[in-house]
Design a protein around this motif. Structure first.
Motif, mmCIF file in Angstrom:
data_model
loop_
_atom_site.group_PDB
_atom_site.id
_atom_site.type_symbol
_atom_site.label_atom_id
_atom_site.label_comp_id
_atom_site.label_asym_id
_atom_site.label_seq_id
_atom_site.Cartn_x
_atom_site.Cartn_y
_atom_site.Cartn_z
ATOM 1 N N GLY A 56 0.790 -1.219 0.000
ATOM 2 C CA GLY A 56 0.000 0.000 0.000
ATOM 3 C C GLY A 56 0.824 1.272 0.000
ATOM 4 N N ARG A 57 1.792 1.366 0.910
ATOM 5 C CA ARG A 57 2.533 2.622 1.029
ATOM 6 C C ARG A 57 3.434 2.870 -0.175
ATOM 7 N NH1 ARG A 57 4.387 3.146 6.638
ATOM 8 N NH2 ARG A 57 6.501 2.428 6.194
ATOM 9 N N ALA A 97 -10.339 -1.005 -2.156
ATOM 10 C CA ALA A 97 -10.663 -0.379 -0.877
ATOM 11 C C ALA A 97 -11.612 -1.259 -0.082
ATOM 12 C CB ALA A 97 -11.288 0.995 -1.115
ATOM 13 N N ASP A 98 -11.532 -1.129 1.222
ATOM 14 C CA ASP A 98 -12.492 -1.813 2.081
ATOM 15 C C ASP A 98 -13.873 -1.208 1.820
ATOM 16 O OD1 ASP A 98 -13.497 -3.304 4.408
ATOM 17 O OD2 ASP A 98 -13.624 -1.313 5.325
ATOM 18 N N PRO A 99 -14.872 -2.023 1.459
ATOM 19 C CA PRO A 99 -16.178 -1.471 1.086
ATOM 20 C C PRO A 99 -16.883 -0.723 2.205
ATOM 21 C CG PRO A 99 -16.271 -3.870 1.250
ATOM 22 C CD PRO A 99 -14.833 -3.489 1.334
ATOM 23 N N TRP A 104 -7.634 1.594 2.599
ATOM 24 C CA TRP A 104 -6.855 0.583 1.890
ATOM 25 C C TRP A 104 -5.990 -0.229 2.844
ATOM 26 C CZ3 TRP A 104 -8.185 5.279 -0.138
ATOM 27 C CH2 TRP A 104 -8.856 5.249 -1.373
ATOM 28 N N TYR A 105 -5.630 -1.410 2.359
ATOM 29 C CA TYR A 105 -4.943 -2.396 3.188
ATOM 30 C C TYR A 105 -3.417 -2.288 3.091
ATOM 31 C CZ TYR A 105 -9.327 -4.910 4.010
ATOM 32 O OH TYR A 105 -10.585 -5.260 4.404
ATOM 33 N N ALA A 110 -4.383 -7.821 -1.563
ATOM 34 C CA ALA A 110 -4.997 -8.927 -0.816
ATOM 35 C C ALA A 110 -6.045 -8.387 0.149
ATOM 36 C CB ALA A 110 -3.930 -9.718 -0.070
ATOM 37 N N PRO A 111 -7.012 -7.602 -0.336
ATOM 38 C CA PRO A 111 -8.001 -7.018 0.567
ATOM 39 C C PRO A 111 -8.824 -8.089 1.263
ATOM 40 C CG PRO A 111 -8.711 -6.792 -1.718
ATOM 41 C CD PRO A 111 -7.294 -7.281 -1.756
ATOM 42 N N GLY A 112 -8.977 -7.919 2.568
ATOM 43 C CA GLY A 112 -9.801 -8.846 3.335
ATOM 44 C C GLY A 112 -9.131 -10.145 3.723
ATOM 45 N N ARG A 113 -7.916 -10.388 3.246
ATOM 46 C CA ARG A 113 -7.231 -11.632 3.611
ATOM 47 C C ARG A 113 -6.927 -11.639 5.102
ATOM 48 N NH1 ARG A 113 -1.733 -14.077 0.710
ATOM 49 N NH2 ARG A 113 -1.288 -15.693 2.273
#
Length: 218
Positions: A56-57, A97-99, A104-105, A110-113
């Motif tokens: 992310g960064r 993005a997280d809904p 953001w992760y 790997a969102p939500g992993r």
């Protein structure tokens, strides 16, 4: 002289385009943390040279660097190409993005992993860059919804206001990198989520302050 200034600007744009060319992942449409053109580093894919994930960064820094550099570049094909990259970034980022929060992760792709977390510095970077890009006119006004959703998510979930009025940005990755000990900075999902998390890391506080200033302008 004018010619040398144009050459310098062309070289600056070329740096950004080189990063895009070597780190872009067509499967996710994100930009990976890094690429080793020699394919020798232990953390890289031996075919693409890229790291296994988009951090992310790292992408946040890239987006910030683009918007902050465009102000200094004259109209040119290189500048136009950088604007195109910025637009593609923000066409894709809302998908990751997280809904619920719009943030953001740490491991962007790997969102939500399980083990992944909503990360303060990257979220602040993306919100700031998006707000600034819209203000500059290089991003369409329609992107504002994603910026405001992320901003509100930051304030609600990652910003803590103390009794004395102090502001704390939480859930900041302290540091992440690549190379060195093969059992450490290997670019794996497990590596990124293992790095220490702390409050008010300067790499997040700065972008968050800039996001605050952009919100004031808005």
């Amino acid at each position: 002289d004018i010619a040398s200034a144009a050459e310098r600007e062309a070289d600056i744009a070329r740096q950004f385009l080189t990063v895009a060319r070597y780190t872009y992942d067509p499967e996710t449409e994100l930009y990976r943390h890094a690429c080793d053109a020699s394919r020798e580093m232990f953390w890289c894919d031996k075919t693409t040279g890229q790291t296994p994930h988009a951090w992310g960064r790292a992408m946040g820094w890239y987006a910030m660097a683009i918007v902050e550099t465009l102000d200094y570049l004259s109209p040119s094909e290189g500048r136009d190409a950088m604007v195109g990259i910025l637009n593609r970034i923000y066409e894709v980022l809302p998908r990751y993005a997280d809904p619920e929060t719009g943030m953001w992760y740490q491991v962007l792709d790997a969102p939500g992993r399980e083990g992944n977390y909503l990360e303060g510095t990257a979220s602040a970077m993306f919100v700031y860059s998006l707000l600034r890009g819209v203000r500059m006119g290089v991003l369409d006004q329609s992107y504002l919804n994603a910026a405001l959703t992320g901003w509100n998510g930051l304030l609600k979930h990652l910003v803590r206001i103390g009794k004395d009025g102090s502001v704390t940005l939480t859930k900041c990755c302290a540091v992440a990198g690549l190379g060195g000990d093969k059992n450490y900075r290997d670019g794996s999902f497990e590596y990124y989520i293992s790095e220490p998390i702390r409050d008010n890391d300067a790499k997040g506080v700065g972008p968050f302050i800039n996001a605050c200033l952009e919100m004031e302008r808005l």
